[in-house]
Scaffold this motif. Structure first.
Motif, PDB file in Angstrom:
ATOM      1  N   ARG A  56      22.119  68.581 -83.346  1.00  0.00           N
ATOM      2  CA  ARG A  56      23.151  67.700 -82.799  1.00  0.00           C
ATOM      3  C   ARG A  56      22.502  66.706 -81.831  1.00  0.00           C
ATOM      4  NH1 ARG A  56      22.459  68.939 -78.232  1.00  0.00           N
ATOM      5  NH2 ARG A  56      23.883  67.320 -77.512  1.00  0.00           N
ATOM      6  N   CYS A  89      27.473  66.823 -71.191  1.00  0.00           N
ATOM      7  CA  CYS A  89      26.960  67.182 -72.513  1.00  0.00           C
ATOM      8  C   CYS A  89      25.451  67.453 -72.431  1.00  0.00           C
ATOM      9  CB  CYS A  89      27.290  66.102 -73.536  1.00  0.00           C
ATOM     10  SG  CYS A  89      27.157  66.668 -75.252  1.00  0.00           S
ATOM     11  N   ASN A  90      24.744  67.310 -73.546  1.00  0.00           N
ATOM     12  CA  ASN A  90      23.292  67.520 -73.570  1.00  0.00           C
ATOM     13  C   ASN A  90      22.615  66.312 -74.169  1.00  0.00           C
ATOM     14  OD1 ASN A  90      20.875  68.417 -75.551  1.00  0.00           O
ATOM     15  ND2 ASN A  90      20.703  69.331 -73.521  1.00  0.00           N
ATOM     16  N   SER A 143      17.531  61.138 -73.663  1.00  0.00           N
ATOM     17  CA  SER A 143      18.020  59.842 -73.165  1.00  0.00           C
ATOM     18  C   SER A 143      18.369  60.034 -71.693  1.00  0.00           C
ATOM     19  CB  SER A 143      19.187  59.340 -74.007  1.00  0.00           C
ATOM     20  OG  SER A 143      20.246  60.281 -74.018  1.00  0.00           O
ATOM     21  N   GLN A 172      27.994  72.284 -74.536  1.00  0.00           N
ATOM     22  CA  GLN A 172      26.622  71.767 -74.623  1.00  0.00           C
ATOM     23  C   GLN A 172      25.974  71.682 -73.240  1.00  0.00           C
ATOM     24  OE1 GLN A 172      29.251  70.540 -76.283  1.00  0.00           O
ATOM     25  NE2 GLN A 172      28.672  69.628 -78.235  1.00  0.00           N
ATOM     26  N   GLY A 182      24.600  60.110 -72.048  1.00  0.00           N
ATOM     27  CA  GLY A 182      24.074  59.519 -73.277  1.00  0.00           C
ATOM     28  C   GLY A 182      25.177  58.757 -74.003  1.00  0.00           C
ATOM     29  N   ASP A 210      26.841  57.945 -78.267  1.00  0.00           N
ATOM     30  CA  ASP A 210      26.817  58.218 -79.713  1.00  0.00           C
ATOM     31  C   ASP A 210      27.017  56.960 -80.549  1.00  0.00           C
ATOM     32  OD1 ASP A 210      27.785  60.912 -78.366  1.00  0.00           O
ATOM     33  OD2 ASP A 210      26.798  61.378 -80.255  1.00  0.00           O
ATOM     34  N   ASN A 214      30.916  58.573 -76.246  1.00  0.00           N
ATOM     35  CA  ASN A 214      30.071  59.724 -75.908  1.00  0.00           C
ATOM     36  C   ASN A 214      30.968  60.968 -75.901  1.00  0.00           C
ATOM     37  OD1 ASN A 214      27.468  60.835 -75.148  1.00  0.00           O
ATOM     38  ND2 ASN A 214      28.352  61.201 -73.128  1.00  0.00           N
TER      39      ASN A 214
HETATM   40  O1  MRU Z   1      28.727  66.727 -80.425  1.00  0.00           O
HETATM   41  P1  MRU Z   1      27.338  66.507 -79.928  1.00  0.00           P
HETATM   42  O2  MRU Z   1      26.783  67.678 -79.195  1.00  0.00           O
HETATM   43  O3  MRU Z   1      26.414  66.000 -81.012  1.00  0.00           O
HETATM   44  O4  MRU Z   1      27.489  65.312 -78.871  1.00  0.00           O
HETATM   45  C1  MRU Z   1      26.333  64.816 -78.265  1.00  0.00           C
HETATM   46  C2  MRU Z   1      26.625  63.796 -77.234  1.00  0.00           C
HETATM   47  O5  MRU Z   1      27.736  63.393 -77.026  1.00  0.00           O
HETATM   48  C3  MRU Z   1      25.459  63.217 -76.522  1.00  0.00           C
HETATM   49  O6  MRU Z   1      25.816  62.834 -75.231  1.00  0.00           O
HETATM   50  C4  MRU Z   1      24.984  61.996 -77.300  1.00  0.00           C
HETATM   51  O7  MRU Z   1      24.703  62.313 -78.632  1.00  0.00           O
HETATM   52  C5  MRU Z   1      23.790  61.389 -76.691  1.00  0.00           C
HETATM   53  S1  MRU Z   1      22.328  62.350 -76.949  1.00  0.00           S
HETATM   54  C6  MRU Z   1      21.097  61.251 -76.641  1.00  0.00           C
END
Ligand code: MRU
Length: 351
Positions: free
Chosen positions: A53, A155-156, A167, A193, A232, A234, A244
């Motif tokens: 992810r 989040c991560n 990031s 996360q 971060g 998306d 995000n």
């Molecule tokens: O659902 P996920 O865990 O894939 O969501 C991830 C995020 O929202 C992150 O903040 C995003 O992808 C940025 S990671 C550089």
């Protein structure tokens, strides 16, 4: 298929023995188990269940999946079908469709016999570029946030989410190398996360941190306990609106009200110049059972109706700066964002 190679590096994914190995993030932090992916279908399944992810890593995984599938079935219809299967796995992070499109362009440009080698080289190039982007984002973001000691994130966004060091979390790691900082990590319901993955990474990096429930962030920001928020992204629209992980928008509102920086960090592969604003971003709605449960325990009645949007969109006017590997858009506007995209990597542009 699970593999048990203890020598696998600390990263979210790696190419080994002719296939893509991923660290199954659904099991962290309780277990570190690697899973081998062999084709587009297995990669799409892993992306869909969040075993792998984070926007950049979804793109890298899709790129390697296209390469693996091309080695199995290099004809035009199969290349098209592999792209369709992968793009259907998750809709919001544009890195997925971006990587698939780039792979298809490279693969279809050559004869069938050459396609496996070309596809593998293109996937490796995408992976290497994301790795380099992480390193550049870390430096630019840490310069921007110099002097900020108490950082809140959501989040991560570290190694587990990106091809390189991350990031937003790469910026945090760089800040920690430059001086003392402390990190507030939001737990990030429903899939945690922040609690499971960001804390795992902060512990490995020996970076001081505390975990908080998502709803605590606004109050702590208002009380002056946070110097800056960094997250971060998306998908970033041409005007700088940024999607995000769900909950991000609330942190942006709180940061705006308190007058502290709200910074978004991500590689330019996350910018979708084909959409004018965040209104056009498709927000993934996930299974209601993710909301009904936490840590495997049922929290409510098994049939409680739920909403489970996995992302939200923060409007550009709430974003202090967008940090990419090509420079910083501060504030992000259509002009500054498109200017970053027009800047070659290595020629920093700030606007
Ligand atoms: O659902 P996920 O865990 O894939 O969501 C991830 C995020 O929202 C992150 O903040 C995003 O992808 C940025 S990671 C550089």
């Amino acid at each position: 298929m699970a593999v048990s190679e203890s020598s696998l590096p600390v990263a979210a994914l790696c190419w080994r023995d002719g296939c893509l190995q991923i660290l199954d993030q659904t099991l962290l932090p309780a277990a570190e188990q690697w899973v081998a992916l062999h084709d587009a279908a297995s990669a799409a399944g892993a992306i869909g269940r969040l075993a792998i992810r984070g926007a950049p890593n979804i793109g890298i995984t899709a790129a390697y999946a296209m390469a693996m599938q091309t080695a199995l079935t290099p004809d035009d219809p199969a290349v098209a079908e592999a792209g369709r299967v992968l793009c259907a796995a998750r809709p919001t992070a544009v890195n997925l469709a971006w990587a698939v499109a780039r792979m298809q362009t490279a693969i279809l440009a050559v004869d069938v016999a050459e396609r496996p080698a070309v596809a593998r080289a293109e996937a490796e190039a995408i992976h290497a570029a994301e790795d380099a982007a992480s390193a550049a984002i870390a430096l630019l973001g840490a310069d921007l946030l110099a002097g900020s000691r108490r950082i809140l994130t959501h989040c991560n966004t570290g190694t587990l989410a990106c091809g390189g060091t991350g990031s937003a979390l790469a910026v945090v790691s760089e800040l920690a190398q430059r001086g003392p900082i402390s990190v507030l990590s939001c737990e990030t319901r429903p899939l945690l996360q922040g609690a499971r993955l960001t804390i795992w990474e902060l512990r490995r990096g020996a970076i001081p941190h505390e975990l908080l429930v998502d709803g605590a962030a606004a109050g702590l920001i208002r009380r002056g306990e946070v110097d800056a928020v960094i997250v971060g992204c998306d998908r970033v629209a041409a005007n700088g609106d940024a999607a995000n992980k769900v909950g991000t928008y609330a942190h942006a509102l709180a940061a705006h009200a308190a007058g502290i920086p709200f910074v978004v960090a991500g590689p330019t592969s996350t910018i979708d110049a084909s959409i004018a604003t965040g209104e056009e971003i498709v927000i993934e709605e996930r299974d209601a059972d993710e909301v009904r449960h936490a840590g495997g325990a049922l929290l409510t009645s098994p049939d409680t109706p739920c909403r489970n949007p996995a992302f939200d969109v923060t409007p550009a006017e709430l974003i202090t700066a967008l940090v990419t590997e090509r420079g910083v858009a501060s504030p992000p506007t259509r002009e500054s964002v498109l200017g970053l995209l027009a800047t070659p990597f290595g020629q920093r542009r700030d606007a």
